[in-house]
Each structure stands twice: as structure tokens, then as C-alpha cells.
Write a protein that holds these residues in place. Structure first.
Motif, PDB file in Angstrom:
ATOM      1  N   ARG A  69      51.552  79.853  50.947  1.00  0.00           N
ATOM      2  CA  ARG A  69      51.413  80.184  52.362  1.00  0.00           C
ATOM      3  C   ARG A  69      52.758  80.020  53.079  1.00  0.00           C
ATOM      4  O   ARG A  69      53.152  80.871  53.890  1.00  0.00           O
ATOM      5  CB  ARG A  69      50.359  79.285  52.997  1.00  0.00           C
ATOM      6  CG  ARG A  69      50.078  79.560  54.469  1.00  0.00           C
ATOM      7  CD  ARG A  69      48.830  78.828  54.924  1.00  0.00           C
ATOM      8  NE  ARG A  69      48.951  77.386  54.800  1.00  0.00           N
ATOM      9  CZ  ARG A  69      48.277  76.636  53.934  1.00  0.00           C
ATOM     10  NH1 ARG A  69      47.428  77.201  53.084  1.00  0.00           N
ATOM     11  NH2 ARG A  69      48.444  75.325  53.904  1.00  0.00           N
ATOM     12  N   GLN A  81      45.789  72.342  46.298  1.00  0.00           N
ATOM     13  CA  GLN A  81      46.219  72.253  47.689  1.00  0.00           C
ATOM     14  C   GLN A  81      47.732  72.499  47.785  1.00  0.00           C
ATOM     15  O   GLN A  81      48.202  73.177  48.697  1.00  0.00           O
ATOM     16  CB  GLN A  81      45.880  70.871  48.254  1.00  0.00           C
ATOM     17  CG  GLN A  81      46.290  70.667  49.706  1.00  0.00           C
ATOM     18  CD  GLN A  81      45.984  69.260  50.203  1.00  0.00           C
ATOM     19  OE1 GLN A  81      45.569  68.382  49.447  1.00  0.00           O
ATOM     20  NE2 GLN A  81      46.174  69.027  51.475  1.00  0.00           N
ATOM     21  N   GLY A 110      52.815  66.136  57.899  1.00  0.00           N
ATOM     22  CA  GLY A 110      51.980  67.114  58.559  1.00  0.00           C
ATOM     23  C   GLY A 110      52.323  67.375  60.002  1.00  0.00           C
ATOM     24  O   GLY A 110      51.635  68.131  60.678  1.00  0.00           O
ATOM     25  N   ARG A 111      53.409  66.787  60.542  1.00  0.00           N
ATOM     26  CA  ARG A 111      53.731  66.973  61.952  1.00  0.00           C
ATOM     27  C   ARG A 111      55.115  67.569  62.095  1.00  0.00           C
ATOM     28  O   ARG A 111      56.064  67.115  61.454  1.00  0.00           O
ATOM     29  CB  ARG A 111      53.687  65.633  62.694  1.00  0.00           C
ATOM     30  CG  ARG A 111      52.321  64.982  62.689  1.00  0.00           C
ATOM     31  CD  ARG A 111      52.330  63.733  63.547  1.00  0.00           C
ATOM     32  NE  ARG A 111      53.309  62.750  63.060  1.00  0.00           N
ATOM     33  CZ  ARG A 111      53.049  61.887  62.101  1.00  0.00           C
ATOM     34  NH1 ARG A 111      51.880  61.887  61.514  1.00  0.00           N
ATOM     35  NH2 ARG A 111      53.959  61.028  61.716  1.00  0.00           N
ATOM     36  N   LEU A 122      51.551  77.305  61.433  1.00  0.00           N
ATOM     37  CA  LEU A 122      50.578  77.142  60.356  1.00  0.00           C
ATOM     38  C   LEU A 122      49.760  75.869  60.568  1.00  0.00           C
ATOM     39  O   LEU A 122      50.226  74.917  61.189  1.00  0.00           O
ATOM     40  CB  LEU A 122      51.290  77.068  59.003  1.00  0.00           C
ATOM     41  CG  LEU A 122      52.003  78.325  58.517  1.00  0.00           C
ATOM     42  CD1 LEU A 122      52.709  78.038  57.202  1.00  0.00           C
ATOM     43  CD2 LEU A 122      51.021  79.475  58.366  1.00  0.00           C
ATOM     44  N   PRO A 123      48.542  75.831  60.033  1.00  0.00           N
ATOM     45  CA  PRO A 123      47.743  74.601  60.135  1.00  0.00           C
ATOM     46  C   PRO A 123      48.491  73.433  59.515  1.00  0.00           C
ATOM     47  O   PRO A 123      49.154  73.576  58.486  1.00  0.00           O
ATOM     48  CB  PRO A 123      46.483  74.934  59.332  1.00  0.00           C
ATOM     49  CG  PRO A 123      46.397  76.425  59.357  1.00  0.00           C
ATOM     50  CD  PRO A 123      47.809  76.910  59.349  1.00  0.00           C
ATOM     51  N   LYS A 124      48.410  72.297  60.150  1.00  0.00           N
ATOM     52  CA  LYS A 124      49.104  71.113  59.673  1.00  0.00           C
ATOM     53  C   LYS A 124      48.276  70.417  58.606  1.00  0.00           C
ATOM     54  O   LYS A 124      47.176  69.940  58.863  1.00  0.00           O
ATOM     55  CB  LYS A 124      49.398  70.154  60.832  1.00  0.00           C
ATOM     56  CG  LYS A 124      50.219  70.789  61.949  1.00  0.00           C
ATOM     57  CD  LYS A 124      51.556  71.305  61.416  1.00  0.00           C
ATOM     58  CE  LYS A 124      52.383  71.928  62.538  1.00  0.00           C
ATOM     59  NZ  LYS A 124      51.893  73.251  62.959  1.00  0.00           N
ATOM     60  N   GLY A 125      48.791  70.385  57.392  1.00  0.00           N
ATOM     61  CA  GLY A 125      48.070  69.765  56.292  1.00  0.00           C
ATOM     62  C   GLY A 125      48.576  68.377  56.003  1.00  0.00           C
ATOM     63  O   GLY A 125      49.196  67.725  56.834  1.00  0.00           O
TER      64      GLY A 125
END
Length: 301
Positions: free
Chosen positions: A280, A273, A38-39, A62-65
């Protein structure tokens, strides 16, 4: 326009990544590192200009998932290519390997000079269109399992894809760049060891996958919901962790460009998810890639 090598060459560059046991990565100037756990973790010497930089910037925003992912895009018309997340290492193929298995079967048929049998065609259709695992098991044995797949991949130009030593086809390991090399061979590259007939057969199956499996890279197609691009998706819940591998490979049309796209992910908490992440990432990468190609960001050739 800035030209960088076709992705078959780019994949070789991505293979040059030296990933240490501690996870440190060193990349060439033609790849972009992306998220691990996620980073963002940019490659030490990754390019910051053109399609490569534009795609990286868009995906980093984008949001970090959870988990990690990698994306490769190649423009068959313009010759540009970019990889995001190359330094995150290899990923399980899950069911996207079924395209590779059929390519290996078709190479064997070409070598023997005999077409696929009616039974093999029935199994191939079930494997690609329905993602049927029993059909895959049968064809996996026919091609010689791991050794047969690895031998075929040498001919197809894949350098970072390796079959599971215990013979589990879904645990074949690969990279996004290598998957785009496979797509080149499957979806019409003139230098492919597959004949035009074999390519057309594979393409016809990938274009007619079941409606409920048309997610993934199709989200990046400019035709929207009406699009039926050739694609194959893969999803697998790892028994050891309960986390999901979710992948998608194929070809889309966007902004007048024909693009090969591969998105691989793992460590996703749910199937849904993972699907959302893949769609995305594909849509974001393709939009940024084509915008960079068609803007004044890239110097003229």
C-alpha cells in the motif's frame, strides 16, 4: 521541473538526521518525516512542495496502522527523489541485505580478476531467487561477514547501513534512502563500482525471484499483475517481541518513469499485515510522486 539531488546525495542528507535518545529528529529540507508508532511526525524543516510534499501528503492520508515505516523513491529519468519517514531512524534489513551481500561478493570477484565459481553462482541464485538462508550463510562467510559488508558498502556509497556487530546478516541496520543508493549501484548507475556485467547478473536474479516472493514494490508497477520488476523482499519475526520486519526494494515502471523504490517497516503484528502495508505504501508513494512530477505543481526548469 524542480530538480533535487540524486538519492545518493539525498541519503547523505538523511544521514544528517540527529536522532536523540528520546526519539526527537531534526531533518534537512530534502526529507519528509513519517509515521513512528503509527503517528505522523513531520521533520522540522521538511519541504512542503513538489514531489516531496505530494508523497508525504498521500502517505499521511493512509490509515494509521501499527509499527512504523519509511519509503524512498527516486526517478532515474527525471532526477527527482523523496524520502518519507527519514526521522524514524534505521531498520533491520532482514533478507533485502542479500542484494548487498551479492554486490560485495561481485566486488571481491572484480578485484581478484576472477569470475564467480560455479558453486558461488549456485549459492547466489538460491540466495536471491529463493531467499535461501543456508546459501546466504555460506556467502556471508565468503565476503568476510560484517566487516566485509561494511567495507563493500563504503565503496558502494552507502553511509547509513551497518552490519550487526554479532554477525547476524539479517540484523544489518539501514535506511530507505541508503537502500536506494544500493539500487543505483546494482541496477545500472554509470558511476557504480560494479561493472556492467556484475550489474546485469544481479538484475537478472532480482527479476527472476520465485513467484510467491513477487510482492512488495511490484504493487507500484504500472504493468500491474503482469509486471516482473527486479526486486528483493525481506521478512523477519523478531524473537524478542514476536513482531515482524517486512521490507521490499527494487525498480518499477510507472507512467513512463523508471523509479527506484525502497519500503522498510517494523513492528508489524503479522507477516501479512506487513506485506499489505509495504504494498500500500509503495503504490501510494509512487502514484503521488509521479503525479507531482507530471503536473503543474513543480516549477519548470
Amino acid at each position: 521541473m524542480l530538480r533535487i539531488p540524486r538519492l545518493s546525495q539525498l541519503a547523505a542528507a538523511a544521514l544528517a538526521l540527529a536522532v536523540t535518545a528520546s526519539g526527537a529528529a531534526f531533518a534537512t529540507t530534502q526529507t519528509s518525516d513519517g509515521p513512528a508508532s503509527g503517528r505522523p511526525a513531520h521533520a522540522v524543516a521538511s519541504s512542503s512542495a513538489g514531489v516531496d510534499g505530494a508523497m508525504r501528503a498521500a502517505l499521511d492520508a493512509l490509515p494509521k496502522g501499527d509499527g512504523r515505516y519509511t519509503v524512498a523513491v527516486e526517478d532515474l529519468d527525471g532526477g527527482n527523489a523523496a524520502v518519507y519517514g527519514a526521522g524514524t531512524g534505521a531498520y533491520d534489513t532482514a533478507s533485502i541485505v542479500k542484494v548487498d551481500i551479492l554486490a560485495a561478493l561481485l566486488l571481491d570477484a572484480q578485484d581478484s580478476g576472477a569470475p564467480l565459481t560455479a558453486k558461488q553462482k549456485k549459492l547466489a541464485a538460491a540466495m536471491i531467487r529463493d531467499s535461501d538462508n543456508d546459501a546466504t550463510n555460506a556467502l556471508w562467510k565468503t565476503i568476510g561477514e560484517t566487516d566485509g559488508l561494511d567495507a563493500a558498502n563504503k565503496r558502494l556509497g552507502l553511509k547509513a547501513t551497518h552490519g550487526d556487530r554479532d554477525g547476524h546478516w539479517g540484523l544489518t541496520r539501514t535506511t530507505a534512502a541508503d537502500q536506494t543508493v544500493l539500487l543505483e549501484a546494482v541496477l545500472g548507475d554509470a558511476h557504480s563500482p560494479l561493472t556492467t556485467h556484475s550489474q546485469a547478473y544481479l538484475r537478472s536474479l532480482m527479476t527472476t525471484v520465485k513467484a510467491d516472493q513477487r510482492w512488495g514494490i511490484s504493487a507500484a508497477d504500472g504493468k500491474g499483475a503482469a509486471a516482473k520488476p527486479p526486486l528483493k523482499n525481506g521478512w523477519l519475526s523478531r524473537s524478542a517481541t514476536g513482531l515482524w520486519d517486512v521490507n521490499s526494494i527494487g525498480r518499477v515502471e510507472y507512467g513512463g518513469h523508471t523509479l527506484l523504490v525502497a519500503v522498510l517497516s517494523d513492528g508489524q503484528h503479522t507477516y501479512r499485515q506487513g506485506v499489505d502495508l509495504v504494498e500500500r505504501a509503495a503504490a501510494t508513494a509512487v502514484k503521488a510522486f509521479v503525479k507531482a512530477e507530471t503536473s503543474d505543481v513543480l516549477p519548470k526548469a
